[in-house]
Write a protein that holds these residues in place. Structure first.
Motif, PDB file in Angstrom:
ATOM      1  N   LEU A  18      30.993  36.391  34.910  1.00 55.11           N
ATOM      2  CA  LEU A  18      31.356  36.600  36.463  1.00 55.11           C
ATOM      3  C   LEU A  18      30.670  35.499  37.209  1.00 55.11           C
ATOM      4  O   LEU A  18      29.426  35.242  36.884  1.00 55.11           O
ATOM      5  CB  LEU A  18      31.155  37.978  37.188  1.00 55.11           C
ATOM      6  N   LYS A  57      37.891  38.508  31.704  1.00 55.75           N
ATOM      7  CA  LYS A  57      38.202  39.764  32.019  1.00 55.75           C
ATOM      8  C   LYS A  57      39.022  40.998  31.239  1.00 55.75           C
ATOM      9  O   LYS A  57      38.907  41.982  31.599  1.00 55.75           O
ATOM     10  CB  LYS A  57      38.875  39.544  33.400  1.00 55.75           C
ATOM     11  N   ASP A 111      37.003  46.604  34.149  1.00 57.91           N
ATOM     12  CA  ASP A 111      37.612  46.669  35.442  1.00 57.91           C
ATOM     13  C   ASP A 111      36.767  47.023  36.653  1.00 57.91           C
ATOM     14  O   ASP A 111      37.000  46.451  37.780  1.00 57.91           O
ATOM     15  CB  ASP A 111      39.010  47.633  35.416  1.00 57.91           C
ATOM     16  N   ALA A 143      36.122  36.215  37.141  1.00 57.58           N
ATOM     17  CA  ALA A 143      35.750  36.238  35.809  1.00 57.58           C
ATOM     18  C   ALA A 143      35.955  34.619  35.408  1.00 57.58           C
ATOM     19  O   ALA A 143      37.017  34.052  35.725  1.00 57.58           O
ATOM     20  CB  ALA A 143      36.713  37.266  35.284  1.00 57.58           C
ATOM     21  N   VAL A 177      34.137  44.488  37.576  1.00 58.60           N
ATOM     22  CA  VAL A 177      34.667  43.158  38.209  1.00 58.60           C
ATOM     23  C   VAL A 177      34.890  43.541  39.622  1.00 58.60           C
ATOM     24  O   VAL A 177      35.010  42.836  40.842  1.00 58.60           O
ATOM     25  CB  VAL A 177      35.937  42.650  37.379  1.00 58.60           C
ATOM     26  N   VAL A 200      31.847  40.154  29.635  1.00 64.07           N
ATOM     27  CA  VAL A 200      32.607  39.450  30.760  1.00 64.07           C
ATOM     28  C   VAL A 200      31.616  38.667  31.618  1.00 64.07           C
ATOM     29  O   VAL A 200      30.430  38.963  31.622  1.00 64.07           O
ATOM     30  CB  VAL A 200      33.187  40.363  31.685  1.00 64.07           C
TER      31      VAL A 200
END
Length: 108
Positions: A59, A46, A31, A41, A34, A57
């Motif tokens: 991105l 995510k 969290d 994501a 991001v 994750v």
């Protein structure tokens, strides 16, 4: 994501590993990553599945340079042998200065 990742290649990459002792869970670390980067994501990465010992994750984002540059991130979070949340952070795209700056700011 994966095609773009391969197209950019390792020549436009910065990677580093960090201990994130301020986080107790992998989801909290994801969290924060991001949120800090403000990137989207890819493929629902995510959310860390329950009871996971590691998670990656993916991105995607753009940086407002001339010309605009696409940035791609693989952020793998996992518990180290001493149970500390650890981050393997790899960023591709943009120029070297941007990649190094975002990597350092993320953990400072």
């Amino acid at each position: 994501f994966h095609k773009d990742w391969d197209d950019v290649g390792e020549l436009e990459q910065h990677a580093d590993t960090f201990a994130l002792s301020c986080f107790k869970t992998l989801q909290a670390a994801v969290d924060e990553i991001v949120g800090f980067l403000g990137m989207e994501a890819h493929s629902n990465t995510k959310t860390v599945p329950p009871k996971s010992k590691q998670h990656t994750v993916l991105l995607v984002g753009r940086i407002c340079t001339e010309p605009a540059a696409k940035l791609l991130v693989k952020a793998k979070v996992f518990y180290s042998t001493d149970n500390v949340v650890t981050l393997e952070f790899t960023i591709r795209g943009g120029d070297e200065t941007i990649r190094e700056f975002l990597t350092q700011e993320l953990v400072s």
